[in-house]
Write a protein that holds these residues in place. Structure first.
Motif, short mmCIF file in Angstrom:
data_model
loop_
_atom_site.label_atom_id
_atom_site.label_comp_id
_atom_site.label_asym_id
_atom_site.label_seq_id
_atom_site.Cartn_x
_atom_site.Cartn_y
_atom_site.Cartn_z
N PHE A 87 0.81 -1.22 0.00
CA PHE A 87 0.00 0.00 0.00
C PHE A 87 0.84 1.27 0.00
O PHE A 87 0.58 2.17 -0.80
N PRO A 88 1.85 1.40 0.86
CA PRO A 88 2.65 2.64 0.84
C PRO A 88 3.31 2.91 -0.51
O PRO A 88 3.38 4.06 -0.94
N LYS A 117 3.81 5.54 4.22
CA LYS A 117 4.94 4.78 4.80
C LYS A 117 5.01 4.96 6.31
O LYS A 117 5.49 4.08 7.01
N ASN A 118 4.56 6.09 6.78
CA ASN A 118 4.63 6.39 8.20
C ASN A 118 3.39 5.95 8.97
O ASN A 118 3.27 6.24 10.15
N LEU A 119 2.47 5.31 8.30
CA LEU A 119 1.22 4.88 8.95
C LEU A 119 1.24 3.38 9.24
O LEU A 119 0.28 2.68 9.01
N GLN A 120 2.31 2.91 9.78
CA GLN A 120 2.43 1.49 10.09
C GLN A 120 1.85 1.13 11.46
O GLN A 120 1.93 0.00 11.89
N PHE A 121 1.27 2.11 12.13
CA PHE A 121 0.66 1.85 13.43
C PHE A 121 -0.56 0.95 13.25
O PHE A 121 -1.31 1.09 12.30
N ARG A 122 -0.78 0.05 14.17
CA ARG A 122 -1.95 -0.82 14.11
C ARG A 122 -3.19 -0.10 14.63
O ARG A 122 -4.29 -0.35 14.18
#
Length: 172
Positions: A87-88, A117-122
């Motif tokens: 997705f990123p 890319k910086n939205l890898q938080f669950r």
């Protein structure tokens, strides 16, 4: 007679060039406003709507802006068709392709392109917080650009006309 026509052509060309540059500055302000509003909507949809990023792309595909809505539609289709393909990477490719047409600064383009890319938080609070930071950055840039736009446009028009006069005097 020819000198007068040449003088007017040089002056008109430089004035047109200045008008074009001033138009680019107004377009930058418009694009910054659009991006800021888009990221604010994303933040609220993540926080309150509990939507995932691909779902957000489908929602954002309904925007009035043709370039962004088409980009978000392609992001959703590409990631849905390939079962969540990176997705990123898809986000960055599509939005860079869209934003290359606009007179935005490189750091403004990178803020949006690198967002996924910086939205890898669950959890959604982390994602919403990061989107909120990007929205705040673009909102600040938008406010500053809007404040300076009128003065910058006047300055650009003045310099372009003076450049035209100088060129006409030197060349004729």
């Amino acid at each position: 007679m020819y000198k007068a026509v040449g003088f007017l052509c040089i002056l008109a060309g430089c004035a047109g060039w200045g008008h074009s540059l001033a138009g680019q500055e107004r377009e930058r302000v418009r694009q910054l406003r659009t991006l800021s509003q888009m990221l604010s909507r994303m933040q609220s949809e993540i926080s309150y709507g509990k939507h995932t990023m691909p779902e957000l792309c489908l929602l954002l595909a309904e925007l009035n802006d043709d370039c962004y809505s088409e980009s978000f539609r392609r992001i959703y289709e590409r990631t849905a068709a390939e079962r969540g393909m990176d997705f990123p990477k898809v986000w960055e490719e599509e939005l860079k392709k869209c934003m290359e047409l606009f007179p935005l600064r490189e750091d403004e383009k990178q803020t949006v392109a690198k967002l996924a890319k910086n939205l890898q938080f669950r959890e959604e609070n982390g994602q919403a917080g990061h989107v909120g930071q990007a929205a705040a950055f673009l909102e600040d840039r938008y406010r500053k650009a809007e404040e300076n736009c009128e003065n910058k446009s006047k300055m650009i028009h003045s310099v372009s006309i003076l450049t035209g006069l100088l060129l006409a005097i030197l060349l004729l």
